[in-house]
Design a protein around this motif. Structure first.
Motif, mmCIF file in Angstrom:
data_model
loop_
_atom_site.group_PDB
_atom_site.id
_atom_site.type_symbol
_atom_site.label_atom_id
_atom_site.label_comp_id
_atom_site.label_asym_id
_atom_site.label_seq_id
_atom_site.Cartn_x
_atom_site.Cartn_y
_atom_site.Cartn_z
ATOM 1 N N LYS A 210 0.830 -1.210 0.000
ATOM 2 C CA LYS A 210 0.000 0.000 0.000
ATOM 3 C C LYS A 210 0.858 1.250 0.000
ATOM 4 C CE LYS A 210 -3.786 2.379 2.341
ATOM 5 N NZ LYS A 210 -3.116 3.689 2.191
ATOM 6 N N GLU A 211 1.909 1.241 0.817
ATOM 7 C CA GLU A 211 2.779 2.413 0.876
ATOM 8 C C GLU A 211 3.526 2.605 -0.437
ATOM 9 O OE1 GLU A 211 3.869 5.862 2.588
ATOM 10 O OE2 GLU A 211 2.410 4.395 3.303
ATOM 11 N N ALA A 212 3.875 1.502 -1.098
ATOM 12 C CA ALA A 212 4.546 1.594 -2.400
ATOM 13 C C ALA A 212 3.649 2.292 -3.420
ATOM 14 C CB ALA A 212 4.926 0.197 -2.896
ATOM 15 N N ALA A 213 2.362 1.914 -3.439
ATOM 16 C CA ALA A 213 1.427 2.536 -4.385
ATOM 17 C C ALA A 213 1.192 4.002 -4.039
ATOM 18 C CB ALA A 213 0.101 1.772 -4.382
ATOM 19 N N SER A 257 -11.302 9.468 -15.041
ATOM 20 C CA SER A 257 -10.697 8.141 -15.189
ATOM 21 C C SER A 257 -9.462 8.003 -14.314
ATOM 22 C CB SER A 257 -10.345 7.878 -16.656
ATOM 23 O OG SER A 257 -9.469 8.878 -17.164
ATOM 24 N N GLY A 258 -8.776 9.120 -14.042
ATOM 25 C CA GLY A 258 -7.610 9.087 -13.166
ATOM 26 C C GLY A 258 -7.991 8.742 -11.735
ATOM 27 N N VAL A 259 -9.075 9.324 -11.240
ATOM 28 C CA VAL A 259 -9.556 9.011 -9.890
ATOM 29 C C VAL A 259 -9.903 7.522 -9.800
ATOM 30 C CG1 VAL A 259 -11.403 9.397 -8.215
ATOM 31 C CG2 VAL A 259 -10.393 11.338 -9.428
ATOM 32 N N PHE A 260 -10.603 7.022 -10.815
ATOM 33 C CA PHE A 260 -10.959 5.598 -10.837
ATOM 34 C C PHE A 260 -9.716 4.719 -10.843
ATOM 35 C CE2 PHE A 260 -11.402 1.819 -13.507
ATOM 36 C CZ PHE A 260 -12.359 1.103 -12.793
ATOM 37 N N ALA A 261 -8.718 5.077 -11.671
ATOM 38 C CA ALA A 261 -7.512 4.255 -11.798
ATOM 39 C C ALA A 261 -6.714 4.223 -10.497
ATOM 40 C CB ALA A 261 -6.643 4.780 -12.946
ATOM 41 N N ILE A 262 -6.609 5.360 -9.813
ATOM 42 C CA ILE A 262 -5.884 5.391 -8.534
ATOM 43 C C ILE A 262 -6.548 4.448 -7.536
ATOM 44 C CG2 ILE A 262 -5.291 6.812 -6.532
ATOM 45 C CD1 ILE A 262 -4.961 9.173 -8.423
ATOM 46 N N ARG A 263 -7.860 4.548 -7.415
ATOM 47 C CA ARG A 263 -8.589 3.684 -6.487
ATOM 48 C C ARG A 263 -8.408 2.220 -6.862
ATOM 49 N NH1 ARG A 263 -9.401 6.930 -2.176
ATOM 50 N NH2 ARG A 263 -10.884 8.616 -2.560
ATOM 51 N N ALA A 264 -8.446 1.923 -8.144
ATOM 52 C CA ALA A 264 -8.314 0.544 -8.598
ATOM 53 C C ALA A 264 -6.935 -0.021 -8.272
ATOM 54 C CB ALA A 264 -8.584 0.457 -10.104
ATOM 55 N N VAL A 265 -5.892 0.763 -8.533
ATOM 56 C CA VAL A 265 -4.535 0.284 -8.276
ATOM 57 C C VAL A 265 -4.307 0.077 -6.785
ATOM 58 C CG1 VAL A 265 -2.081 0.884 -8.419
ATOM 59 C CG2 VAL A 265 -3.580 1.268 -10.375
ATOM 60 N N GLN A 266 -4.848 0.947 -5.940
ATOM 61 C CA GLN A 266 -4.706 0.783 -4.493
ATOM 62 C C GLN A 266 -5.219 -0.582 -4.049
ATOM 63 O OE1 GLN A 266 -6.893 4.258 -3.201
ATOM 64 N NE2 GLN A 266 -5.041 5.360 -2.671
ATOM 65 N N VAL A 267 -6.331 -1.003 -4.634
ATOM 66 C CA VAL A 267 -6.911 -2.307 -4.287
ATOM 67 C C VAL A 267 -6.112 -3.449 -4.913
ATOM 68 C CG1 VAL A 267 -8.945 -3.783 -4.531
ATOM 69 C CG2 VAL A 267 -9.223 -1.356 -4.005
ATOM 70 N N LEU A 268 -5.784 -3.321 -6.204
ATOM 71 C CA LEU A 268 -5.134 -4.412 -6.924
ATOM 72 C C LEU A 268 -3.722 -4.692 -6.412
ATOM 73 C CD1 LEU A 268 -6.327 -3.478 -10.522
ATOM 74 C CD2 LEU A 268 -7.063 -5.443 -9.161
ATOM 75 N N VAL A 269 -3.009 -3.635 -5.996
ATOM 76 C CA VAL A 269 -1.657 -3.836 -5.473
ATOM 77 C C VAL A 269 -1.707 -4.671 -4.204
ATOM 78 C CG1 VAL A 269 0.278 -2.664 -4.355
ATOM 79 C CG2 VAL A 269 -0.591 -1.825 -6.516
ATOM 80 N N GLN A 270 -2.657 -4.375 -3.323
ATOM 81 C CA GLN A 270 -2.752 -5.128 -2.075
ATOM 82 C C GLN A 270 -3.234 -6.556 -2.308
ATOM 83 O OE1 GLN A 270 -3.901 -2.813 1.596
ATOM 84 N NE2 GLN A 270 -4.754 -1.430 0.071
ATOM 85 N N ARG A 271 -3.927 -6.787 -3.407
ATOM 86 C CA ARG A 271 -4.389 -8.138 -3.731
ATOM 87 C C ARG A 271 -3.350 -8.921 -4.547
ATOM 88 N NH1 ARG A 271 -10.734 -7.204 -5.591
ATOM 89 N NH2 ARG A 271 -11.517 -6.567 -3.536
ATOM 90 N N GLN A 272 -2.171 -8.335 -4.745
ATOM 91 C CA GLN A 272 -1.097 -8.981 -5.482
ATOM 92 C C GLN A 272 -1.532 -9.335 -6.906
ATOM 93 O OE1 GLN A 272 0.736 -12.169 -3.249
ATOM 94 N NE2 GLN A 272 0.315 -11.181 -1.288
ATOM 95 N N SER A 273 -2.193 -8.378 -7.574
ATOM 96 C CA SER A 273 -2.755 -8.632 -8.902
ATOM 97 C C SER A 273 -2.017 -7.923 -10.022
ATOM 98 C CB SER A 273 -4.240 -8.212 -8.913
ATOM 99 O OG SER A 273 -4.984 -8.922 -7.944
ATOM 100 N N LEU A 274 -0.819 -7.407 -9.752
ATOM 101 C CA LEU A 274 -0.099 -6.669 -10.784
ATOM 102 C C LEU A 274 0.273 -7.548 -11.978
ATOM 103 C CD1 LEU A 274 2.325 -4.371 -8.742
ATOM 104 C CD2 LEU A 274 0.215 -3.738 -9.917
ATOM 105 N N GLN A 275 0.434 -8.865 -11.751
ATOM 106 C CA GLN A 275 0.852 -9.728 -12.840
ATOM 107 C C GLN A 275 -0.174 -9.785 -13.974
ATOM 108 O OE1 GLN A 275 0.284 -10.746 -9.753
ATOM 109 N NE2 GLN A 275 -0.829 -12.710 -9.671
ATOM 110 N N TYR A 276 -1.446 -9.492 -13.662
ATOM 111 C CA TYR A 276 -2.462 -9.507 -14.711
ATOM 112 C C TYR A 276 -2.241 -8.370 -15.705
ATOM 113 C CZ TYR A 276 -4.673 -12.806 -11.558
ATOM 114 O OH TYR A 276 -4.918 -13.887 -10.748
ATOM 115 N N PHE A 277 -1.719 -7.245 -15.237
ATOM 116 C CA PHE A 277 -1.361 -6.162 -16.147
ATOM 117 C C PHE A 277 -0.163 -6.553 -17.010
ATOM 118 C CE2 PHE A 277 -3.541 -3.805 -12.720
ATOM 119 C CZ PHE A 277 -4.496 -3.148 -13.482
ATOM 120 N N ALA A 278 0.686 -7.442 -16.487
ATOM 121 C CA ALA A 278 1.824 -7.927 -17.262
ATOM 122 C C ALA A 278 1.340 -8.640 -18.524
ATOM 123 C CB ALA A 278 2.692 -8.860 -16.420
ATOM 124 N N TYR A 279 0.320 -9.474 -18.379
ATOM 125 C CA TYR A 279 -0.207 -10.202 -19.529
ATOM 126 C C TYR A 279 -0.802 -9.238 -20.557
ATOM 127 C CZ TYR A 279 0.186 -13.865 -15.997
ATOM 128 O OH TYR A 279 0.646 -14.699 -15.020
#
Length: 292
Positions: A210-213, A257-279
């Motif tokens: 969370k702090e990283a994001a 869309s920026g507000v939405f993206a920030i909120r989304a990344v805050q959740v996805l980072v903590q759920r360890q879901s960054l690899q899906y963006f890799a694909y």
């Protein structure tokens, strides 16, 4: 540029600025697909406004934390040793009137505001030097969509490697801030995600997810404001060639869309879901290399 083209590019800018998929790379590809000239004067004007929209989204989401940073920084002006003490490991500051107390920092907890301000300033040094030294080469890369596609594949690799550090629980430090700043400098290359590279680097360095994001987005604010200022100077020289409607539409869409993206990344980072963006980055990069 029409209003609907501005809406598409504003959406791309707002989402890709914060999602780890490279806003610069997607803008290059988006303008290429829409048949727009990335070197035209109206492109400079449009960039100023959509970057302003993304800056507003950071200010809205982090308004309370930014407010604390500004208040504590103002309070530290009357305490000559506050800035030096704030950087010491194992100490945090808490404003009490005009005085600042220090106590142990909890592992993995949020970085105190005064220290966070120092860390953000640290990250700006390599970013500024990188832009100053390589400005012309970087600008030239924005006209090469195939290079951008290759860089997106590199971004995908960076995101996938976060699986090697599943549960980071450490805190930021001056050295880590320097390394994250270097990652941000590398993201000046179109196709290398700024948010992706900085968040991933912090996670590699064992910084709490969370702090990283949060740090990635907060350190972006002065960069976006600085880029907006530079582009504004270019806009003054070239003049405003884009109509008011496309600019307003692009800015509003980038903000929302920026507000939405920030909120989304805050959740996805903590759920360890960054690899899906890799694909996703792999798919777009490979498809672009094949068809462009």
């Amino acid at each position: 540029m029409t209003w609907w083209q501005a809406a598409i590019l504003g959406l791309v800018q707002g989402l890709a600025e914060f999602l780890p998929i490279s806003s610069s790379g997607h803008l290059v590809l988006g303008e290429y697909l829409l048949g727009l000239d990335t070197q035209a004067a109206d492109d400079v004007t449009f960039e100023v406004f959509v970057h302003f929209g993304t800056a507003l989204s950071i200010l809205l989401v982090y308004r309370e934390r930014i407010g604390r940073i500004l208040r504590d920084a103002a309070g530290a002006l009357t305490n000559g040793s506050a800035w030096a003490q704030a950087i010491r490991p194992g100490k945090i500051e808490r404003a009490r009137g005009d005085a600042i107390d220090y106590e142990p920092q909890p592992s993995g907890g949020p970085v105190p505001s005064l220290r966070l301000a120092l860390y953000v300033l640290i990250t700006m040094v390599p970013t500024f030097l990188g832009y100053l030294l390589f400005e012309e080469r970087l600008e030239a890369l924005f006209g090469d969509p195939r290079f951008v596609c290759g860089a997106l594949i590199v971004t995908g690799v960076l995101l996938l490697l976060t699986r090697l550090r599943p549960d980071p629980d450490g805190v930021l430090s001056p050295l880590k801030a320097v390394l994250v700043g270097i990652a941000q400098t590398c993201a000046l290359i179109p196709g290398i995600s700024r948010s992706g590279s900085t968040i991933c680097t912090a996670i590699y360095l064992n910084v709490d997810r969370k702090e990283a994001a949060d740090f990635s987005f907060l350190m972006l604010l002065p960069v976006v404001l600085g880029a907006t200022l530079l582009k504004s100077l270019d806009m003054v020289e070239t003049g405003m060639t884009t109509g008011a409607l496309p600019l307003l539409v692009g800015t509003a869409v980038a903000f929302g869309s920026g507000v939405f993206a920030i909120r989304a990344v805050q959740v996805l980072v903590q759920r360890q879901s960054l690899q899906y963006f890799a694909y996703y980055c792999f798919a777009i990069g490979i498809a672009g290399l094949i068809w462009i």
